[in-house]
Each structure stands twice: as structure tokens, then as C-alpha cells.
Scaffold this motif. Sequence first.
Motif, PDB file in Angstrom:
ATOM      1  N   SER A  30      -5.426   0.460  36.950  1.00 22.10           N
ATOM      2  CA  SER A  30      -6.458   0.755  37.941  1.00 22.10           C
ATOM      3  C   SER A  30      -7.240   2.018  37.610  1.00 22.10           C
ATOM      4  CB  SER A  30      -5.826   0.887  39.329  1.00 22.10           C
ATOM      5  OG  SER A  30      -4.852   1.916  39.331  1.00 22.10           O
ATOM      6  N   SER A  31      -6.649   2.931  36.844  1.00 25.00           N
ATOM      7  CA  SER A  31      -7.348   4.177  36.515  1.00 25.00           C
ATOM      8  C   SER A  31      -7.923   4.149  35.104  1.00 25.00           C
ATOM      9  CB  SER A  31      -6.392   5.364  36.659  1.00 25.00           C
ATOM     10  OG  SER A  31      -5.296   5.223  35.781  1.00 25.00           O
ATOM     11  N   THR A  33     -10.464   2.340  31.971  1.00 25.32           N
ATOM     12  CA  THR A  33     -11.658   1.566  31.707  1.00 25.32           C
ATOM     13  C   THR A  33     -11.254   0.262  31.024  1.00 25.32           C
ATOM     14  OG1 THR A  33     -13.050   3.519  31.488  1.00 25.32           O
ATOM     15  CG2 THR A  33     -13.846   1.486  30.469  1.00 25.32           C
ATOM     16  N   SER A  52     -15.714   0.691  34.783  1.00 27.65           N
ATOM     17  CA  SER A  52     -14.956   1.917  35.000  1.00 27.65           C
ATOM     18  C   SER A  52     -13.762   1.659  35.907  1.00 27.65           C
ATOM     19  CB  SER A  52     -15.849   2.979  35.623  1.00 27.65           C
ATOM     20  OG  SER A  52     -16.281   2.552  36.908  1.00 27.65           O
ATOM     21  N   TRP A  53     -12.901   2.639  35.981  1.00 28.46           N
ATOM     22  CA  TRP A  53     -11.692   2.464  36.770  1.00 28.46           C
ATOM     23  C   TRP A  53     -12.006   2.186  38.237  1.00 28.46           C
ATOM     24  CZ3 TRP A  53     -10.601   5.614  40.902  1.00 28.46           C
ATOM     25  CH2 TRP A  53     -11.347   6.799  40.998  1.00 28.46           C
ATOM     26  N   SER A  54     -13.085   2.772  38.747  1.00 20.76           N
ATOM     27  CA  SER A  54     -13.452   2.576  40.150  1.00 20.76           C
ATOM     28  C   SER A  54     -14.252   1.299  40.359  1.00 20.76           C
ATOM     29  CB  SER A  54     -14.268   3.765  40.643  1.00 20.76           C
ATOM     30  OG  SER A  54     -15.525   3.788  39.994  1.00 20.76           O
ATOM     31  N   GLY A  56     -17.326   1.325  39.760  1.00 13.99           N
ATOM     32  CA  GLY A  56     -18.653   1.795  40.111  1.00 13.99           C
ATOM     33  C   GLY A  56     -19.633   1.811  38.955  1.00 13.99           C
ATOM     34  N   ARG A  57     -19.094   1.818  37.747  1.00 15.66           N
ATOM     35  CA  ARG A  57     -19.984   1.810  36.582  1.00 15.66           C
ATOM     36  C   ARG A  57     -19.685   0.592  35.731  1.00 15.66           C
ATOM     37  NH1 ARG A  57     -22.084   6.365  32.372  1.00 15.66           N
ATOM     38  NH2 ARG A  57     -22.838   4.888  30.811  1.00 15.66           N
ATOM     39  N   ASN A  74      -8.174  -4.541  41.266  1.00 16.74           N
ATOM     40  CA  ASN A  74      -7.067  -3.633  40.954  1.00 16.74           C
ATOM     41  C   ASN A  74      -5.757  -4.111  41.574  1.00 16.74           C
ATOM     42  OD1 ASN A  74      -8.561  -1.888  39.378  1.00 16.74           O
ATOM     43  ND2 ASN A  74      -9.102  -0.547  41.084  1.00 16.74           N
TER      44      ASN A  74
END
Length: 124
Positions: A30-31, A33, A52-54, A56-57, A74
Motif C-alpha cells: 500500500s505504501s 509505487t 503512487s502509493w496513495s 493520487g498520481r 489497497n
Amino acid sequence: QVQLVESGGGLVQAGGSLRLSCAASGRTFSSWTMGWFRQAPGKEREFVAAISWSGGRKDYVDSVKGRFTISKDNAKNTVYLQMNSLKPEDTAVYYCAADSRASHITRGTNIDYWGQGTQVTVSS
């Protein structure tokens, strides 16, 4: 033991769609890439998409922008690649990758984990 297992590849006609999945096990990504790469016969492996991990990217190679979408869940430790409007030139083995550094994914270098690949064939 860390594993990335791709699925969802297959044979599809031009203009069709496929959804690839990459299930990760052995650790939580989850954290990290996550990314997708592909390698066509006689060609070098190329970057396709990264998330990205979030979530968002998201980054894409120009040739798939507007047609492919990368996403992740995730909770399921899974990343997806939705491929629409497929073209014969998208034919390749598609690989999932994971790394703690986003730059490794976008540059395709020193990547920590790779999946075994799944074949995507697009007929004209």
C-alpha cells in the motif's frame, strides 16, 4: 516470500478491452509505487503506467494515454490495468512491478519486484 501474480491477459480483437490484475502477496504494497510494463517480441521492455502509493498520481506512456487506466485496491493488495480501444501494437507480455521508489518504476530500473507476466494479443 513476495509474489506479484498477473492475470487477465488473452486474445482480443482490435478495438476491444481487457482488464489486467496484479495480486501481491508476501507483504503489503500500500505504501509502494506499482507499475505496468510490457515487452513485445524483438523489442525492449517499456514502461506503460504507474500509480503512487496513495493512488493520487498516475503516469502513462504517451501511446496509451486516453485508452489505459491504472488503479489499485489497497485492501486487496491488487493493482489493475484497464485497457480499452486496444490496437495490434499493444500486443506484448505485460508485467506488473513494485518498488518503494517511484523513480525506479518510471525509469524501469532497479525495480524490487516483478511479476511473471501475462500475454496480451490484439488481432487486427
